[in-house]
Design a protein around this motif. Sequence first.
Motif, mmCIF file in Angstrom:
data_model
loop_
_atom_site.group_PDB
_atom_site.id
_atom_site.type_symbol
_atom_site.label_atom_id
_atom_site.label_comp_id
_atom_site.label_asym_id
_atom_site.label_seq_id
_atom_site.Cartn_x
_atom_site.Cartn_y
_atom_site.Cartn_z
ATOM 1 N N LYS A 1 -38.968 10.789 31.418
ATOM 2 C CA LYS A 1 -40.027 10.708 30.396
ATOM 3 C C LYS A 1 -40.059 9.346 29.713
ATOM 4 N N CYS A 2 -40.020 8.321 30.528
ATOM 5 C CA CYS A 2 -40.105 6.964 29.987
ATOM 6 C C CYS A 2 -41.499 6.719 29.427
ATOM 7 N N GLU A 3 -41.592 5.739 28.565
ATOM 8 C CA GLU A 3 -42.900 5.300 28.092
ATOM 9 C C GLU A 3 -43.719 4.831 29.298
ATOM 10 N N GLU A 4 -45.037 4.970 29.177
ATOM 11 C CA GLU A 4 -45.906 4.708 30.333
ATOM 12 C C GLU A 4 -45.763 3.296 30.890
ATOM 13 N N GLU A 5 -45.556 2.313 30.014
ATOM 14 C CA GLU A 5 -45.582 0.944 30.531
ATOM 15 C C GLU A 5 -44.275 0.523 31.204
ATOM 16 N N VAL A 6 -43.253 1.360 31.113
ATOM 17 C CA VAL A 6 -41.967 0.977 31.702
ATOM 18 C C VAL A 6 -42.093 0.780 33.214
ATOM 19 N N PHE A 7 -42.724 1.728 33.882
ATOM 20 C CA PHE A 7 -42.825 1.617 35.340
ATOM 21 C C PHE A 7 -43.638 0.395 35.798
ATOM 22 N N PRO A 8 -44.874 0.193 35.283
ATOM 23 C CA PRO A 8 -45.599 -1.013 35.715
ATOM 24 C C PRO A 8 -44.855 -2.306 35.383
ATOM 25 N N LYS B 1 -38.930 -1.848 26.309
ATOM 26 C CA LYS B 1 -40.047 -1.055 25.793
ATOM 27 C C LYS B 1 -39.650 0.213 25.056
ATOM 28 N N GLU B 2 -38.420 0.666 25.164
ATOM 29 C CA GLU B 2 -38.099 1.984 24.646
ATOM 30 C C GLU B 2 -37.078 1.929 23.517
ATOM 31 N N THR B 3 -37.218 2.907 22.607
ATOM 32 C CA THR B 3 -36.230 2.995 21.540
ATOM 33 C C THR B 3 -34.920 3.560 22.066
ATOM 34 N N ARG B 4 -35.032 4.441 23.079
ATOM 35 C CA ARG B 4 -33.813 4.947 23.719
ATOM 36 C C ARG B 4 -33.868 4.636 25.202
ATOM 37 N N ILE C 1 -38.403 11.356 18.855
ATOM 38 C CA ILE C 1 -38.563 9.971 19.284
ATOM 39 C C ILE C 1 -39.434 9.282 18.257
ATOM 40 N N ILE C 2 -38.882 8.251 17.677
ATOM 41 C CA ILE C 2 -39.640 7.551 16.635
ATOM 42 C C ILE C 2 -40.577 6.552 17.294
#
Lengths: 170, 298
Positions: free
Chosen positions: B71-78, B113-116, B11-12
């Motif tokens: 395993k989403c980035e942390e800020e995705v859920f908030p 927020k995510e690259t993938r 993951i870049i």
Amino acid sequence: MTAQRRRARVESAIVTMAAHKRILRSLGNGPTRRSLFGPVDREQLQREYRAALRRDLEDASRRWSFDFASEKPLEGGDFHWEGVSGVRVPLLYRACQEKQQKRPCEAHQPGQSAAGKENIPKTPERCAALPHEVEKTPEKSSELKRKQTNITDFYQAKKRLVATPRKSGQ
Amino acid sequence: MELLCLEMDTIIRARPDPNLLYDDRVLQSLLTIEERFLPQCSYFKCVQKDIQPFMRRMVATWMLEVCEEQKCEEEVFPLAMNYLDRFLAVVPTRKCNLQLLGAVCMFLASKLKETRPLTAEKLCIYTDNSIRPQELLEWELVVLGKLKWNLAAVTPNDFIEHIMRKLPLPEDKLELIRKHVQTFIALCATDFNFAMYPPSMIATGSVAAAICGLQLNSTNHSLWGDNLTELLAKITNTEVDVLKACQEQIERVLMNNLREGRRQQQKQQQQEQGGQRSKALDDQDQSSTPTDVRDINL
């Protein structure tokens, strides 16, 4: 002392929490996959979707004094619209099919999608898939959809008549 | 062949940008604009008829589990919860469409927020196929319209680094503290009581709760003593009393969640023991892990 005890409890709770987190990760696809509130009424959902889109379109028509359904300017709003020949509009704003022909990169996309990056080709594909999608949906929504994609076409045609900023739409 | 496999999982990620994180103007701008992205009203009182606070909790917990599992980035859920609250503050929604809305909000937040990002198909599977990808895409448009396409909302996560760099924290604990702060922020997002709080307050309260929970404030007593709250309050222009109340509220929510989680676990174990002894082995294996994770949250 009670504050101290509270802190200690929170601390032990954090440790427990970390343990749960580890266990959760190993659970895989099982219990997270669930329907929360029972079956969805598909027909009503479609009706609500179409109603919501129609309302959005009406709001937009009022705001821009442009009837997006019939693609005709409306009188008496804040904007006065003038037609512009399509040739004078930058490539970016022309209709979808035209864009695809002129951009070689989009033609390559389907081949690349096999490379394992399941999410990345999605967006360009949708542009190509749009006419196909429109065919599938019932007549009313397809009409709404097609009209909506044309909004950007008319951004170019507009000439702002009233210089004062408008407070509506916010 | 093997090389290809290794390439797949990379993951870049961009490195933390010092120009953004070590400039106070950024923090000040965040504080100025954060209120713009709060839901317009406490919607259970004035907008919603069919849905109730516990249903928001159910959908939030489900969303958190999906984000964790994927395993989403942390800020995705908030961020997704911010979209959900803002939508519910303006559109009366029926209970049976709430999970669809939750999925749409995750879809949007993940794309931002995510690259993938999460795919529509994956999200539909997580609803046990109660919704279809086509419906998800259609409602994505509706939600975008209602949010006026303002997707880059300020979240509590945006403040973490800005706050933490101003505290005299031990270098070797930074990663741990960060983890705990993120956990507290996620916990707050599942609880409607925090929905109207400015993100900076949730972030500050979460940092306070994390530092106290790890008892870093007692070991570093000489550094700040009891002044932790005051120091934190100054960083984000929060009132000390309000911040203290917020921290305590966060700690209470954590305790309640864990107590509830433990109770559910015990109940399940009792059922297993009292009930059919003839159950297959793998069933019993499952019972020893907390299968009902809704109330653990983390």
